[in-house]
Design a protein around this motif. Structure first.
Motif, mmCIF file in Angstrom:
data_model
loop_
_atom_site.group_PDB
_atom_site.id
_atom_site.type_symbol
_atom_site.label_atom_id
_atom_site.label_comp_id
_atom_site.label_asym_id
_atom_site.label_seq_id
_atom_site.Cartn_x
_atom_site.Cartn_y
_atom_site.Cartn_z
ATOM 1 N N ASN A 183 32.258 -12.567 55.682
ATOM 2 C CA ASN A 183 30.933 -11.975 55.487
ATOM 3 C C ASN A 183 30.855 -10.714 56.332
ATOM 4 O O ASN A 183 31.278 -10.703 57.491
ATOM 5 C CB ASN A 183 29.824 -12.929 55.930
ATOM 6 N N ARG A 184 30.312 -9.652 55.748
ATOM 7 C CA ARG A 184 30.188 -8.406 56.498
ATOM 8 C C ARG A 184 29.097 -8.564 57.550
ATOM 9 O O ARG A 184 28.026 -9.105 57.263
ATOM 10 C CB ARG A 184 29.827 -7.272 55.527
ATOM 11 N N LEU A 185 29.372 -8.121 58.749
ATOM 12 C CA LEU A 185 28.411 -8.305 59.843
ATOM 13 C C LEU A 185 27.069 -7.646 59.540
ATOM 14 O O LEU A 185 26.014 -8.235 59.742
ATOM 15 C CB LEU A 185 28.989 -7.721 61.149
ATOM 16 N N SER A 186 27.073 -6.411 59.051
ATOM 17 C CA SER A 186 25.830 -5.641 58.972
ATOM 18 C C SER A 186 24.835 -6.203 57.969
ATOM 19 O O SER A 186 23.638 -6.211 58.221
ATOM 20 C CB SER A 186 26.139 -4.189 58.622
ATOM 21 N N ASP A 187 25.315 -6.664 56.816
ATOM 22 C CA ASP A 187 24.364 -7.188 55.829
ATOM 23 C C ASP A 187 24.655 -8.615 55.397
ATOM 24 O O ASP A 187 23.907 -9.193 54.610
ATOM 25 C CB ASP A 187 24.294 -6.273 54.596
ATOM 26 N N GLY A 188 25.735 -9.190 55.921
ATOM 27 C CA GLY A 188 26.047 -10.580 55.618
ATOM 28 C C GLY A 188 26.717 -10.806 54.275
ATOM 29 O O GLY A 188 27.107 -11.931 53.959
ATOM 30 N N LEU A 189 26.846 -9.757 53.470
ATOM 31 C CA LEU A 189 27.399 -9.953 52.124
ATOM 32 C C LEU A 189 28.850 -10.417 52.175
ATOM 33 O O LEU A 189 29.587 -10.121 53.118
ATOM 34 C CB LEU A 189 27.296 -8.664 51.311
ATOM 35 N N VAL A 190 29.242 -11.128 51.124
ATOM 36 C CA VAL A 190 30.610 -11.634 51.012
ATOM 37 C C VAL A 190 31.542 -10.462 50.702
ATOM 38 O O VAL A 190 31.270 -9.661 49.802
ATOM 39 C CB VAL A 190 30.695 -12.689 49.901
ATOM 40 N N ILE A 237 33.275 -7.820 60.519
ATOM 41 C CA ILE A 237 33.034 -8.968 59.644
ATOM 42 C C ILE A 237 32.960 -10.246 60.474
ATOM 43 O O ILE A 237 33.264 -10.231 61.671
ATOM 44 C CB ILE A 237 34.165 -9.126 58.582
ATOM 45 N N ILE A 238 32.545 -11.339 59.809
ATOM 46 C CA ILE A 238 32.451 -12.644 60.470
ATOM 47 C C ILE A 238 33.250 -13.657 59.650
ATOM 48 O O ILE A 238 33.275 -13.578 58.418
ATOM 49 C CB ILE A 238 30.985 -13.131 60.534
ATOM 50 N N ASP A 239 33.844 -14.628 60.351
ATOM 51 C CA ASP A 239 34.499 -15.762 59.690
ATOM 52 C C ASP A 239 35.532 -15.400 58.624
ATOM 53 O O ASP A 239 35.428 -15.853 57.480
ATOM 54 C CB ASP A 239 33.446 -16.665 59.013
#
Ligand code: HEM
Ligand code: SF4
Lengths: 558, 93
Positions: free
Chosen positions: B8-15, B56-58
């Motif tokens: 998931n992108r850090l800034s907007d959470g999108l996949v 990004i996250i995860d």
């Protein structure tokens, strides 16, 4: 409804500023995700399957028309144009950008809303009977106590790091519409033998992977002591609740481990030390808060039964809606109107920005500019003049918001499930859509009568499946979605937990199984017996046989 | 089986998916596939580095099948992440 004073407003404004700084530090890389996650969760911001999800508190379900307009604006400007009302009377948005989150908090603060403690191991949004203050059977309006408890528990330093989340629910009516028995603390207003109102205190109820009906640890407590008593409970829980195992951290596990009697003794000993401190609610403080909940300017009206009866015979659709969606009101000439967010085939609890705005207009026009979110994921207007019912109904029909199914089989509670939730095992929404359409098309809705079907996408039970007359739980078997059925649950004053029917079913077999359960009920019920009464009379076996060993298995395929 | 790196992108959470040029892209079709352990290890290492770099996250490797040029994750959860909810997201509801 309650309006913020300067303290509330300052706190909420400062919180938005603080969160903006925290987000900036995260984006700049000054803090990492492990450091940031607890901060965003304390502000209701989760990371879900598709993006960040924001959960906004609707305190004990009370919402003004203007707040709803602001939610519509947020849905449109920052999300995909709709929101989802939850079983905890909150609203969630599914595609929130981290870079917008602080702006949204400012937008919310402007209409006296917030996201504080909508997640995390703290006291969550306090829920209540959505008919509070208006129900005919009510003893006293619980909202004053909800608000006092809200003010007490928001950012309480001692209870910001509890072993686990903590949920309170209140009702002031004998008929429990708030599911108080399945909350960490349930408070039920009733009269003692001398006719004085007080709270029954129920502790350690809950759903999740270990469902428990709460224990009454005190039959009656004077309302002015309710905060100190809640504090005593929180202290005992904070001290002895388990922190080593997240699955054993809820208060229900503690109460079960040491026994309700021992738990009560610990609480009472603690309470003796604090009951006469300034936690006691003074008359002045009660009056200060109560002033926000005084009844609106009702007109002097009379009940319209005869006039309505004429229209009802002429318009069967209006009659069906009156039967299921409209409830009696304390005040003559008024009625409570439930707006179903469960039109057949729609997503339970979802509502578009456009419709939010229309509903806000209708609330202004017909219900003193206020509404309620109820835990079955519908909306409620609590102050509608009976003379306006037909006119309101016609406008709701035009908006597709007049589905006559409150309490009926297609009024299904559904958690977001695998379509949104990162903890899910299976999808719950498509099952609800399918069942809703099926019951509507089969024409059996009215015939079946009151029946709660609740669906959760995993054991966390956000969709209340344990307390549905029919519960549906999504599980994952070797990478495939399966569904376990439970029967006999109920969330009212006779709360009970459903019993598992048998092995899980693949998704395609679920609608047929539900149909056979309902047919078994229809074939065996006596007179006006509800599903639950029939189930209690004949037991689970006939239903088990109907599902797993049907005489006529080829009936319906999904 | 082919693997792809999802996060998931850090800034907007999108996949997002890791692409061959080292960027993160929103469409699974533009993600870089790995067919062997060495490439998979390389992808994951790059993802973890970008996570430390707060982009990004995860990051996580998932298995995908190719069907007529369409990439479909094996796990239903990842299908839903890659292609959105399976229910109509209807703004007029
Ligand atoms: C972001 C998505 C969500 C996550 C991560 C989540 C997580 C959880 C977890 C982990 C539990 C179990 C707690 C325990 O047993 O200790 C739980 C319970 C519960 N959640 Fe959710 N949930 C989510 C969405 C929702 C929604 C949408 C609703 C309302 C429809 C909801 C209402 C509840 C309720 C009523 C319970 C059961 C009561 C209890 O024992 O706490 N949650 N949730
Ligand atoms: S019950 Fe499970 S799947 Fe449903 S919202 Fe809760 S955590 Fe998610």
């Amino acid at each position: 409804m309650y309006r913020y004073d300067e303290f509330d407003q300052t706190l909420i404004n400062e919180r938005a500023i603080q969160f903006r700084r925290q987000i900036a530090r995260r984006l700049a890389g000054d803090i990492d995700e492990d450091q940031f996650k607890p901060l965003r969760l304390m502000n209701g911001l989760y990371l879900q399957l598709h993006a960040y999800m924001l959960r906004i508190n609707v305190p004990y379900g009370c919402l003004s028309a203007n707040q709803l307009r602001r939610l519509a604006h947020i849905a449109r400007r920052y999300d995909k144009g709709f929101g989802h009302f939850t079983t905890r009377q909150n609203i969630q948005f599914n595609w929130i950008s981290l870079t917008d989150a602080a702006d949204i908090m400012v937008e919310l603060a402007e209409v006296q809303m917030n996201t504080i403690q909508s997640s995390g191991n703290c006291v969550r949004n306090i829920t209540a009977d959505h008919y509070a203050g208006r129900a005919r059977d009510e003893i006293e309006d619980p909202r004053v106590w909800c608000e006092l408890l809200r003010q007490y528990s928001v950012l309480h330093p001692e209870f910001s790091y509890l072993p686990r989340k903590f949920k309170l629910a209140l009702t002031g009516s004998p008929h429990d519409r708030a599911a108080v028995a399945v909350h960490d603390i349930g408070l039920r207003l009733h009269h003692d033998i001398r006719g004085r109102p007080g709270f029954e205190v129920i502790v350690g109820g809950g759903q999740g992977r270990t469902p428990v009906i709460g224990n009454t640890i005190r039959q009656w407590i004077e309302p002015r002591h309710v905060i100190s008593y809640v504090e005593a409970i929180l202290r005992i829980y904070n001290l002895y609740g388990r922190r080593d195992n997240i699955f054993k951290a809820r208060i229900k596990i503690l109460v079960n481990a040491i026994g309700a009697d021992k738990f009560r003794k610990l609480v009472d000993t603690e309470w003796e030390q604090i009951r006469d401190t300034d936690l006691q609610v003074s008359t002045a403080e009660f009056e200060r808060i109560n002033a926000h909940f005084l009844p609106p300017d009702y007109e002097n009206l009379t009940d319209q039964d005869d006039e309505l009866a004429t229209i009802r015979t002429q318009e069967p659709a209006f009659d069906a809606w009156m039967c299921s969606n409209v409830a009696g009101h304390k005040v003559p000439g008024y009625a409570i109107v439930n707006i179903s967010l469960k039109a057949p085939g729609r997503i339970p609890g979802d509502i578009s920005a456009n419709k939010m705005e229309h509903v806000a207009e209708l609330a202004d026009q017909f219900s003193f500019g206020e509404l309620r979110v109820n835990h079955r994921q519908n909306l409620t207007f609590v102050d509608v003049r009976q003379v306006d019912l037909h006119c309101l109904w016609k406008q709701l029909v035009a908006l597709e918001l007049a589905t006559a199914n409150i309490g009926l089989a297609s009024d299904i509670i559904t958690c977001p499930g695998l379509d949104y939730c990162s903890l899910a095992n299976a999808r719950s929404i498509p099952i609800a859509q399918d069942l809703g359409l099926h019951f509507t098309n089969s024409g059996k809705l009215q015939q079946v009568g009151n029946l709660t079907i609740n669906i959760s996408g995993c054991v966390n039970a956000c969709g209340h499946h344990h307390v549905g007359n029919i519960g549906i739980l999504g599980v994952n078997k070797r990478g495939k979605e399966y569904f376990q059925l439970t029967l006999g649950g109920s969330a009212d004053e006779h709360a009970s937990l459903g019993i598992r029917l048998g092995r899980g079913l693949p998704r395609a077999e679920v609608p047929g199984a539900i149909e056979r359960i309902v047919d078994t009920y229809l074939a065996t019920r006596l007179d006006s017996e509800t599903f639950l009464s029939t189930y209690e009379r004949i037991g689970i076996e006939p239903f088990r046989k109907a599902v797993y060993d049907p005489v006529n298995p080829s009936r319906r395929v999904a | 089986m082919a693997k792809i790196l999802i996060a998931n992108r850090l800034s907007d959470g999108l996949v997002v998916f890791y692409a061959a040029d080292g960027s993160w892209v929103e469409s699974i079709t533009d993600g870089q596939l790995s067919y062997d352990d060495a490439t998979a290890d390389h992808l994951l290492a790059a993802g973890l580095a970008d996570e430390r770099d707060n982009q990004i996250i995860d990051p996580c490797l998932i298995e995908v099948t190719e069907n007529d040029g369409k990439l479909i994750p094996v796990d239903l959860r990842e299908v839903i992440r890659a292609h959105g909810p399976t229910i109509a997201v209807d703004r007029t509801i």
